[in-house]
Structure formats: structure tokens, C-alpha cells
Write an enzyme that holds these catalytic residues in place. Sequence first.
Site, PDB file in Angstrom:
ATOM      1  N   GLU A  59       0.821  -1.204   0.000  1.00 32.08           N
ATOM      2  CA  GLU A  59       0.000   0.000   0.000  1.00 32.08           C
ATOM      3  C   GLU A  59       0.854   1.254   0.000  1.00 32.08           C
ATOM      4  O   GLU A  59       0.509   2.252  -0.624  1.00 32.08           O
ATOM      5  CB  GLU A  59      -0.964   0.037   1.187  1.00 32.08           C
ATOM      6  CG  GLU A  59      -1.892   1.227   1.054  1.00 32.08           C
ATOM      7  CD  GLU A  59      -3.101   1.149   1.962  1.00 32.08           C
ATOM      8  OE1 GLU A  59      -3.737   2.180   2.153  1.00 32.08           O
ATOM      9  OE2 GLU A  59      -3.379   0.052   2.468  1.00 32.08           O
ATOM     10  N   PHE A  60       1.994   1.231   0.696  1.00 36.13           N
ATOM     11  CA  PHE A  60       2.869   2.396   0.642  1.00 36.13           C
ATOM     12  C   PHE A  60       3.309   2.651  -0.800  1.00 36.13           C
ATOM     13  O   PHE A  60       3.337   3.798  -1.259  1.00 36.13           O
ATOM     14  CB  PHE A  60       4.100   2.206   1.532  1.00 36.13           C
ATOM     15  CG  PHE A  60       5.020   3.391   1.515  1.00 36.13           C
ATOM     16  CD1 PHE A  60       4.818   4.449   2.385  1.00 36.13           C
ATOM     17  CD2 PHE A  60       6.065   3.468   0.604  1.00 36.13           C
ATOM     18  CE1 PHE A  60       5.648   5.560   2.355  1.00 36.13           C
ATOM     19  CE2 PHE A  60       6.890   4.563   0.558  1.00 36.13           C
ATOM     20  CZ  PHE A  60       6.689   5.617   1.435  1.00 36.13           C
ATOM     21  N   SER A 106      18.264   6.044  -2.964  1.00 36.69           N
ATOM     22  CA  SER A 106      17.281   4.976  -2.984  1.00 36.69           C
ATOM     23  C   SER A 106      17.288   4.356  -4.377  1.00 36.69           C
ATOM     24  O   SER A 106      18.169   4.661  -5.188  1.00 36.69           O
ATOM     25  CB  SER A 106      15.896   5.543  -2.634  1.00 36.69           C
ATOM     26  OG  SER A 106      14.950   4.513  -2.548  1.00 36.69           O
ATOM     27  N   GLU A 142      20.947  -8.788  -9.245  1.00 37.69           N
ATOM     28  CA  GLU A 142      21.131  -9.369  -7.915  1.00 37.69           C
ATOM     29  C   GLU A 142      19.836  -9.315  -7.124  1.00 37.69           C
ATOM     30  O   GLU A 142      18.869  -8.648  -7.520  1.00 37.69           O
ATOM     31  CB  GLU A 142      22.239  -8.627  -7.168  1.00 37.69           C
ATOM     32  CG  GLU A 142      21.959  -7.153  -6.963  1.00 37.69           C
ATOM     33  CD  GLU A 142      23.176  -6.390  -6.442  1.00 37.69           C
ATOM     34  OE1 GLU A 142      24.227  -7.012  -6.220  1.00 37.69           O
ATOM     35  OE2 GLU A 142      23.064  -5.167  -6.279  1.00 37.69           O
ATOM     36  N   LYS A 144      17.252  -8.340  -4.162  1.00 33.33           N
ATOM     37  CA  LYS A 144      16.971  -7.171  -3.333  1.00 33.33           C
ATOM     38  C   LYS A 144      16.681  -7.674  -1.916  1.00 33.33           C
ATOM     39  O   LYS A 144      15.590  -8.167  -1.635  1.00 33.33           O
ATOM     40  CB  LYS A 144      15.789  -6.371  -3.878  1.00 33.33           C
ATOM     41  CG  LYS A 144      15.552  -5.052  -3.147  1.00 33.33           C
ATOM     42  CD  LYS A 144      14.434  -4.263  -3.824  1.00 33.33           C
ATOM     43  CE  LYS A 144      14.257  -2.913  -3.149  1.00 33.33           C
ATOM     44  NZ  LYS A 144      13.831  -3.025  -1.752  1.00 33.33           N
ATOM     45  N   ARG A 165      21.337   4.705   6.492  1.00 32.75           N
ATOM     46  CA  ARG A 165      21.197   5.593   5.340  1.00 32.75           C
ATOM     47  C   ARG A 165      20.586   6.930   5.731  1.00 32.75           C
ATOM     48  O   ARG A 165      20.956   7.977   5.212  1.00 32.75           O
ATOM     49  CB  ARG A 165      20.325   4.934   4.257  1.00 32.75           C
ATOM     50  CG  ARG A 165      20.173   5.795   3.013  1.00 32.75           C
ATOM     51  CD  ARG A 165      19.478   5.048   1.902  1.00 32.75           C
ATOM     52  NE  ARG A 165      18.134   4.621   2.294  1.00 32.75           N
ATOM     53  CZ  ARG A 165      17.342   3.876   1.525  1.00 32.75           C
ATOM     54  NH1 ARG A 165      17.790   3.449   0.359  1.00 32.75           N
ATOM     55  NH2 ARG A 165      16.140   3.524   1.935  1.00 32.75           N
ATOM     56  N   LYS A 318      21.409  -3.419 -12.327  1.00 27.18           N
ATOM     57  CA  LYS A 318      22.311  -2.265 -12.415  1.00 27.18           C
ATOM     58  C   LYS A 318      23.136  -2.351 -13.696  1.00 27.18           C
ATOM     59  O   LYS A 318      23.529  -3.453 -14.111  1.00 27.18           O
ATOM     60  CB  LYS A 318      23.293  -2.252 -11.232  1.00 27.18           C
ATOM     61  CG  LYS A 318      22.681  -2.274  -9.853  1.00 27.18           C
ATOM     62  CD  LYS A 318      23.791  -2.422  -8.804  1.00 27.18           C
ATOM     63  CE  LYS A 318      23.229  -2.479  -7.395  1.00 27.18           C
ATOM     64  NZ  LYS A 318      24.301  -2.724  -6.395  1.00 27.18           N
ATOM     65  N   CYS A 464     -18.477 -36.306  18.012  1.00 21.66           N
ATOM     66  CA  CYS A 464     -18.416 -34.872  17.690  1.00 21.66           C
ATOM     67  C   CYS A 464     -18.573 -34.686  16.184  1.00 21.66           C
ATOM     68  O   CYS A 464     -17.757 -35.196  15.404  1.00 21.66           O
ATOM     69  CB  CYS A 464     -17.086 -34.288  18.154  1.00 21.66           C
ATOM     70  SG  CYS A 464     -16.879 -32.550  17.724  1.00 21.66           S
TER      71      CYS A 464
END
Length: 759
Positions: A59-60, A106, A142, A144, A165, A318, A464
Site C-alpha cells: 500500500e505504501f 534509494s 542481484e 533485493k 542511510r 544495475k 463430535c
Amino acid sequence: MSTASGTAGNTIASTQDSPEQDAVPSGSVREEYENLADLVRKYRFAYYQEDEPLVSDAEFDTLFRRLEEIEALHPELVSNDSPTQEVGGEVSAAFAAVEHLQRMYSLEDVFSLEELEAWITKAEASVAKIGNGAGQPAWLTELKIDGLAVSLLYRDGKLVRAATRGDGTTGEDITHNVLTIKEIPQELTGTGFPPEMEVRGEVFIPSKAFAEFNEALIEAGKAPLANPRNAAAGSLRQKDPAETAKRPLKMFVHGIGAREGLETRSQSETYAVMQQWGLPVSPYFEVLGSLQEILAFIKRYGDKRHSLMHEIDGIVVKVDDLATQRALGYTTRVPRWAVAYKYPPEEVHTKLLDIAVNVGRTGRVTPFGVMEPVKVAGSTVGMATLHNQDVVKAKGVKIGDIVVLRKAGDVIPEIVGPVLALRDQQDPPVRDFVMPTECPSCGTPLAPGKEGDVDIRCPNARSCPAQLRERVFHLAGRGAFDIEALGWEAAIALTQPAEPEVPPLTTEAALFDITPEDLANVRIRREKRSKGVATGEFELVPYFYSKGTAKSPSKPTATTVKLFQELEKAKAQPLWRLLVALSIRHVGPRASRALAQAFGTMDAIRNASEEDLAHVDGVGPTIAAALKEWFAEDWHLEIIDHWAAAGVRMEDERDESTPRTLEGLTIVVTGSLPNFSRDEAKEAILVRGGKAAGSVSKNTSYVVAGENAGTKLDKAEQLGVPVLDEDGFRELLANGPAAAADAADAGEAAASQTKQEAE
């Protein structure tokens, strides 16, 4: 970062809403933007500074992308303090602030393969414009890591400072805590390192260690940690380094900031040099030449992400060449030469509406959470187990909480814990869960388990209705009688129908005695639907028979016809499947196979001493005691006798001519074999005296690898265990290990070729 669902009170539109097209932002757009920016700041602060996320990562990300979307349409709204212009969080007052020698950035996130392809195409076009023979870039690809970004400062090869950071320019001094992490060298080895150098990396807690740490917390009556990332961040922010030292932290480095005199030409070459200096470099990276290779890398690690050393939430791509990196440069927040592809979220936030209990086939009463349905790991989840009342207490969840829900791949959904910062905001107020004292199905007073057993059980095993329903559903499973037409709803209809008052089955002993006529009047309660939409109204409908009309009388449905056909086939199933079907506590497929192989008949197992049972490889004293206890009940013996009278096979036919070629060997079968089902392969191993294991270890004699063999093949290669393909497996079955040596070499070559093709 981690995120929350709409249950946290968020009303901001998602990125899938149509963006406004106004040349000048309207008042409503401006208001939405300001509210959204405030929310993102609030959630970011909770995540980075307090290590207590209020919303899930998913959600962020949605909120952040909506913010970027509005700013792209209305750049006049963008200010220097916009969250899109900042790298991460602020610096906590609990730690000294330190400035990085070179800014920490970032990464730009993409959330679909199409977005990744567009990013790669754009980056390649930018590289082409650079000229100077840059050509087609190579891509360092690579994992994350889901951890905490850290910068290590080395002077003359000695670690002098470690920092978070922070906002990218200024971080928190966590040197004393980082010194407790064994993998981080306090002094570099070798020669050639710069006089001053910033090493960037990710601190994390390995998945296995995190699970063990949480188990220990729960056993101690403490709330478990929400996830490895927050656990790592919280560990590094302990004021007492001795507390940090208790956490199983590790680190992998993935780059260098400021440096003097380091003349490497590529990111991958830099990794090799850092490894020579004793810095921990991740083993999970490759330099790739095309988008197709990158996509294959993403799929490969997506398939086995839960068998890795650590949690990952995506793949980083990258540009490998450092000169090209410098030429492409940076935006205010991210490098233009790197991107992060994010896997679909496996952790979300939702509201815990209630905690109910379920009664299992052995009487165990298990609490489970009833939640606002939420999509996680590709499926919509509305319920999740809470195991037992001690776990509910240890996790600290209350009815009405916003909770963290995790579903990793095909794993059963798990409620990790509450979002405590949102607890006081819930309406109505949250309330404690109280374990019932009577069985919700039959009303029998619940009883504690045996000594050392934390579970509470319903002792009314015979009568039962809930236990009977669960046993009937279990005996139809693929590992037991394999009756496909007897699914969950059919088990309810047989044992707990709305009509008639007395169900067709009051004991599983009568399973093979029922007739189609016995099911003609069975009705279940089902919600009415209009054009595929639930109406909220219910009606009684026949389950096993069609409704019928004056012109067309009611008759058994196709599924009912199939049910009786499969019941007849079930009578001929091998003895081990019969044992599984009986719902004897602790007795699963592995123990059942071993018992069937050792004794051959139900009578022999029934009459064996506890000592003889315990001596069977794969059984042991706990299972042996459970078997003797089960056979001591008269109504259990009635089940066996009724089934035998109905024609259910109670012994295995033994072919004494089958050679015992696998005596003393342990064999693991993984992947798909063209001419063997998994059960057939295990049966072939067992009948020849071998042991069919489920996991690879140093004690494994052979691994039989078919298509899509996965991590077990990887483990076999790591341990040097011989690998066979199907032809080699047949050779082993027929002639034993001496004849399989050449086949093992061929199997390893074939498996390697298959793996390369898959990659």
C-alpha cells in the site's frame, strides 16, 4: 518499505484511478495531493525512525506512485520537501548524526515485467546517446535483500564508523552495534584498498535464524517480531550493543560510495575486489546481457525465493560498467543506472474481525482469525490460523486489531502480529480473545492435552460432528483413499446436512455401506445468487441429487455417480493409504509406508507389540504409542471391521520375486518423472528395501531428478550427492548401486542441461 491496507483508514485513490487532466490543479486535486504527501511522510517516519510500519509495503508503494502521478501531471505542486524528492527517513534523536562522504540513494521501483522492460529500453537508449563506444550495456542482476541499508567507513583498511542511510545525506551512527556482527571485518585483509572508502550494504537476519528467534520469543511468552527487516532495523537501533549481539545479524555488501584510488572498471569487478578484502559479498548475483536473461533470473529466484538464505522482495538490475554509471548519473532521489523490480507483496495489513475456533479430526481446538478479505501473494485471504491460545497471547493480537498478514508462496496464511500504533484508533475498541470452555460443535467440555501438549481438545472423538466431518474429508484426500468427488462440501453434506436431521454418516465405519438412495433427501443450506452475485438470502437445496421437476424426476448428479465409482476403487488401495485414512494421531504417509512394508497386513500391525512397532524405521516410540492407543478403542476397531466386511483390502500382496536392490539406501525423488507418479516412485523404492526421503542431506544415497527439480537438486549438487534421471533410476531399481554409477554421471549431466535451459 513495508505498508498497510485500506483498513488503516486510508482513502487516497490508487494508481489505477484515472489521473486528472487539468492544466491547473483543481482544489480537490491539490487537497488530495497535500493529504497524500502527509500520509506518505507519516508512514515513512513510522517505518524508518520507529521500525513500526503502519501500512504494508504494497500500500505504501501504491500511495507513493499516486503521489508521483499527480506530480507528473502538475509539476507546480512539487516542493523541495515532497516525499518524492527525499531518499528515506530522518535521523533519530537517539543516535548521533553523521554525514556520509557521498550521498546514499534509494532505487526506482517497478512492479511489473512490462514496466521493467520499458525501463531497460529507456536506459539502453540513454546509454546509446552517451557514445564513446559504450554500446549495449551488461546488467549486474542481484537479489533485493529485505534488510536495512548501512554504510561502513574504512580508513587505511580499518572500520572507523558505521551509519544508517537516514535521509541519504545524514545517517545515524550505529558503529558500536555493527561491531557485534561477525561477518563485517573490523580490518580488511590483503592490500590495495583505498585510504578512505565507504562500503554500502544491507544488514539482515537470515530466514531460518529469524524463525528460530521468533519461536524462542513465543515460547518465552513474548510477542514475535513482525518481519526480518524490522527485526534487523530494531536490532541495530538498540542502545545497548550487548542486546544487538544477541540478534543473528548478517550483512552483504553491494557497492561503494566515496573512495580514493580504487580503479575498478565494473560493479562486478568491484565485488570481486571487496571479497578479496574479506567483505561479505552476496553469492546471488550474475552479469547478464539481455532483457530475456534478466527475466529468466527474476523467474528463477521468484520460484525459489523461500529457500534462500534471506528474505527478498525483488530483484535489482544495475548497469555493470562504472564509467557508464557515472555518465548516466542521478536524479534527486535515485540513480538512473539501476532499478528494483518488486515481486507481488506477500505481507499486507488488514483488520482482524474475529477469532473463532475450529475442531480438527483428532479433536484439537484451533483458533483462527477471521479478517477483512485482502489480496496477498496472488490470492484473496479471509482466514488464517493462530495455532493455539498460547500463540494468540504471545502474538498479542486482539479482536478488532489491524494485523500484519503474511502468505509466502503456497504457505498457509499467517497472522504475524498487531500494528500496535493503530490499536487505539479502532472503532469499536479492540477486545481480548477468550478460548471457549465447551466444544462449539458438540457442547462437550474441552480438556487439556497430555503433559507437554499445549493444545486443548474435544474428548468426544466418536460423536463430535466437527471431528467426524474432518476425518471424512481427510480420508478422501490424495494421500489416503484419493476420492476426488468427496471434497469439503461433500463431507459437510454427509455428516452435517441441513436436512435430514440424522445425517447419512454418523461414523466413518459406514462410509462403504451408503447407497445412492441414502443420499436422495440430503439438503444443504446455500446462499442464493442473482447473476452471479450473492443476495444474502439462503435456501435449502439438494446436494447429491438434482432438484427434479414433474417432467424430470430427481436423479443422482454426475458427481454423485463419480463418488460411488471412486468409493469402489478405494477398496483396492494399498495398506499404507488405509492407515493414513484412519486419522491415527502422528501417523502420516511416511510412517504408514514403513508400517505397511514391515508388517504387510492390518492384523499384523493391530497385534504387534509397542516395542515391535517402535523398532520400525520411520516409526519410533511416539508413533508406536499412538498406534496402540488408537487400537485400544473398540469403536476404532469397528471401523476396520466394517470396512473389511465391505471389501476394503486389509493386506498388501507381496511379490517375493522383487529383488531387494536398494537395501540400506536413502533416495530422494524430486521434480516430475514422465513414467512415475511421486507415489509410484516411492513405492518402487520401498518395495526394494530402500528408504524414500523427503529432503536431501549428507546421508542421501541418490537424488532422482525430473523436470522442475528445484532446490533439492541444488542441495544435491552442493553436497555432492549422485543425481539420476529416470533411466538411471530404472537402472538402480533393477540392478542396484553398482549398475547406477554410470547412470549417475549421465543423470547429473542431464539435470545440469535441464537447469541451464530453464535459466
